[in-house]
Design a protein around this motif. Sequence first.
Motif, mmCIF file in Angstrom:
data_model
loop_
_atom_site.group_PDB
_atom_site.id
_atom_site.type_symbol
_atom_site.label_atom_id
_atom_site.label_comp_id
_atom_site.label_asym_id
_atom_site.label_seq_id
_atom_site.Cartn_x
_atom_site.Cartn_y
_atom_site.Cartn_z
ATOM 1 N N ASP A 148 -18.509 30.830 5.893
ATOM 2 C CA ASP A 148 -17.550 30.402 6.894
ATOM 3 C C ASP A 148 -16.140 30.413 6.299
ATOM 4 O O ASP A 148 -15.859 29.679 5.359
ATOM 5 N N ALA A 150 -13.629 29.077 7.348
ATOM 6 C CA ALA A 150 -13.034 27.741 7.473
ATOM 7 C C ALA A 150 -13.295 26.916 6.212
ATOM 8 O O ALA A 150 -12.437 26.149 5.769
ATOM 9 N N LEU A 151 -14.489 27.092 5.611
ATOM 10 C CA LEU A 151 -14.799 26.353 4.382
ATOM 11 C C LEU A 151 -13.943 26.856 3.222
ATOM 12 O O LEU A 151 -13.493 26.086 2.376
ATOM 13 N N MET A 154 -10.613 25.331 3.529
ATOM 14 C CA MET A 154 -10.666 23.958 3.037
ATOM 15 C C MET A 154 -10.587 23.944 1.507
ATOM 16 O O MET A 154 -9.824 23.188 0.914
ATOM 17 N N TYR A 158 -7.576 22.182 -0.905
ATOM 18 C CA TYR A 158 -7.856 21.186 -1.938
ATOM 19 C C TYR A 158 -7.884 21.796 -3.336
ATOM 20 O O TYR A 158 -8.337 21.159 -4.284
ATOM 21 N N ARG A 168 -20.072 25.998 -6.314
ATOM 22 C CA ARG A 168 -20.391 24.945 -5.349
ATOM 23 C C ARG A 168 -20.253 25.388 -3.897
ATOM 24 O O ARG A 168 -20.781 24.735 -3.003
ATOM 25 N N PRO A 172 -24.309 28.206 -3.021
ATOM 26 C CA PRO A 172 -25.230 27.554 -2.076
ATOM 27 C C PRO A 172 -25.205 28.205 -0.703
ATOM 28 O O PRO A 172 -26.219 28.220 -0.006
ATOM 29 N N TRP A 251 -31.240 19.807 1.565
ATOM 30 C CA TRP A 251 -30.481 19.285 2.711
ATOM 31 C C TRP A 251 -31.084 19.702 4.038
ATOM 32 O O TRP A 251 -30.588 19.354 5.083
ATOM 33 N N GLU B 69 -12.242 20.471 12.830
ATOM 34 C CA GLU B 69 -13.667 20.273 12.564
ATOM 35 C C GLU B 69 -13.775 19.644 11.174
ATOM 36 O O GLU B 69 -12.864 19.779 10.369
ATOM 37 N N ARG B 71 -15.461 20.404 8.485
ATOM 38 C CA ARG B 71 -15.476 21.349 7.363
ATOM 39 C C ARG B 71 -16.052 20.730 6.091
ATOM 40 O O ARG B 71 -15.421 20.728 5.033
ATOM 41 N N LEU B 72 -17.261 20.190 6.221
ATOM 42 C CA LEU B 72 -17.975 19.672 5.057
ATOM 43 C C LEU B 72 -18.956 20.731 4.582
ATOM 44 O O LEU B 72 -19.364 21.600 5.351
ATOM 45 N N LEU B 73 -19.342 20.633 3.314
ATOM 46 C CA LEU B 73 -20.357 21.538 2.791
ATOM 47 C C LEU B 73 -21.725 20.941 3.095
ATOM 48 O O LEU B 73 -22.016 19.819 2.693
ATOM 49 N N ASP B 74 -22.553 21.698 3.811
ATOM 50 C CA ASP B 74 -23.860 21.199 4.241
ATOM 51 C C ASP B 74 -24.769 20.820 3.075
ATOM 52 O O ASP B 74 -25.698 20.057 3.235
ATOM 53 N N TRP B 75 -24.527 21.456 1.916
ATOM 54 C CA TRP B 75 -25.448 21.272 0.789
ATOM 55 C C TRP B 75 -25.012 20.137 -0.129
ATOM 56 O O TRP B 75 -25.602 19.929 -1.177
ATOM 57 N N LEU B 76 -23.979 19.402 0.240
ATOM 58 C CA LEU B 76 -23.572 18.249 -0.557
ATOM 59 C C LEU B 76 -23.646 17.006 0.317
ATOM 60 O O LEU B 76 -23.393 17.071 1.516
ATOM 61 N N GLU B 80 -20.754 13.426 -2.330
ATOM 62 C CA GLU B 80 -20.501 14.631 -3.130
ATOM 63 C C GLU B 80 -19.409 15.495 -2.516
ATOM 64 O O GLU B 80 -18.623 16.123 -3.225
ATOM 65 N N TYR B 115 -26.860 13.844 3.867
ATOM 66 C CA TYR B 115 -26.313 15.187 4.017
ATOM 67 C C TYR B 115 -25.657 15.289 5.391
ATOM 68 O O TYR B 115 -26.111 14.642 6.352
ATOM 69 N N ARG B 117 -25.753 17.211 7.863
ATOM 70 C CA ARG B 117 -26.577 17.496 9.039
ATOM 71 C C ARG B 117 -27.276 16.261 9.571
ATOM 72 O O ARG B 117 -27.771 16.261 10.698
ATOM 73 N N ALA B 128 -14.631 13.532 6.524
ATOM 74 C CA ALA B 128 -13.506 14.436 6.305
ATOM 75 C C ALA B 128 -12.203 13.651 6.127
ATOM 76 O O ALA B 128 -11.359 13.994 5.294
ATOM 77 N N ARG B 131 -12.246 12.074 2.735
ATOM 78 C CA ARG B 131 -11.951 13.083 1.714
ATOM 79 C C ARG B 131 -10.439 13.296 1.604
ATOM 80 O O ARG B 131 -9.884 13.344 0.515
#
Lengths: 252, 244
Positions: A148, A150-151, A154, A158, A168, A172, A251, B69, B71-76, B80, B115, B117, B128, B131
């Motif tokens: 994505d 968008a990620l 982000m 940062y 990271r 994944p 997850w 949105e 915009r978080l990482l699903d795997w953390l 995290e 997580y 989700r 978010a 953060r």
Amino acid sequence: MRASTGRDSPRLFLLSLLFALALWAGAAAVVGREVILPGPVAVFRLFGRLFYRGETWVHLGMTLFRGVLGFLLSYLAGLFIGLPCGLSRRFDAFFRPFLVGLRSTPTMALILLALIWFRADAVAVFVTFLAVFPLVVQNVTDGVRSIDPALLEMARVYRLRRGKLYRRVYLPAILPYLLAAAASGLGLTWKVIVAAEVLAAPRWGVGTRMDRARVFLATPEVLAWTILVVAVGLFFDRVLETTVRRRFFPWE
Amino acid sequence: MEDITKSYGTLLVLGGISLVVERDTILAVMGPSACGKTTLLSLLAGLQTPDAGEICGLSGKSISYVFQEPRLLDWLTAEENIALVLEDLFPPAEVCRRVEEQLEGMGLLAYRRFYPRRLSGGQRQRVAIARALAYPSRLLLMDEPFKSLDLGLKLDLIARFLASWQAAPRTVVCVTHEVKEALLLADKVVVLTRKPAVVKAVYPVPVPREERRADTLALLALEREITAALLREEEREEPSPLPA
């Protein structure tokens, strides 16, 4: 992504297995000649005999070894080419014709050329490598493209360092695609490896035994070896599907 | 940070905007839908560059951004996700302290190991925000951060956000659709015109932040005024491409 592991799926699996066996037994009864189509009982009786013969496991072991070696080589090479293909359109445009060409080359053509170039033992490894390689590249490329934007934006705001960004965020994100690449790559491996061994006839190998059995019209043995290879394929698929998935996707 | 003066004219969206944001104040940006508010933020964040004009006083400054949105990482996990942006800047103990502080501030401490989700949309958005607050930025950009939350939670989060901001003030530019929200948050409210957007009006908010309530009288008058300005702008005819 894959079939659901619902509560009644093992029962359905058993049911479909029984159905297949019944179909097979019925067909064998109709044909009525073991040379053309032996029934399940004959095949499993032979399977039992093979099981207690040490040689069987050497044949299987060598085939497994070649398969895993060819697969690992092509997987590593596929990562090596697929990652830059996903990141850069120009790299992809340059490599695409090779991959499309390789993918549309008949496997038999690869095997014939390999027979000319290599010793019988190496043929299967080489052919597996070339057959699986484009599949892995395609999956890895798709995986990188699927990230994505968008990620990434982000991550840019940062100011994530490059190493961390790859480890990271990118890794994944493409992991599911890497797993899919492994699953379909291994599936293809077992098909190609037996074909290569049938033609190259190395001293040890399931393909060699299958061809020998064919020459002697030992149809039950051909089928017994086939079932063995299918079982190997299913086993690897299950391992990937359960162990690896649980390990890497906490997850989900 | 010095006062920022910005003026640019991107071809389609922003038709030459000039405004000043004082250091450590909160500016709310309002305007008709799709008038280029998000574009304005992404220019400030340096994610896009203006076609013309200049953004002063921002170079090299650290920025945090609450996107529309999460915009978080699903795997953390929640914690995290926040720690990720801090790890390069602080020793582990300080990372941990900041993560806990902001999760606590957003009322999410119980969900730290969840997580994304498994969180609701509103909870994700709060992660978010946490953060963005945990990150040691000089400028905080927010794009409708309290959207899609129910009223009680929204007021609660605005209060939490302000508490956190007052503990460590920084310059904030916040895009919002809701006048009430803007008036609770901001020192100054800017209203933009339709596309191509220019500054239509700037309204300083006269009441000290501590005394503001949703029903403060002085605010109600201002609310009416800004709402009227927004409505006029929404209803204005799309300017014809060629002058008649």
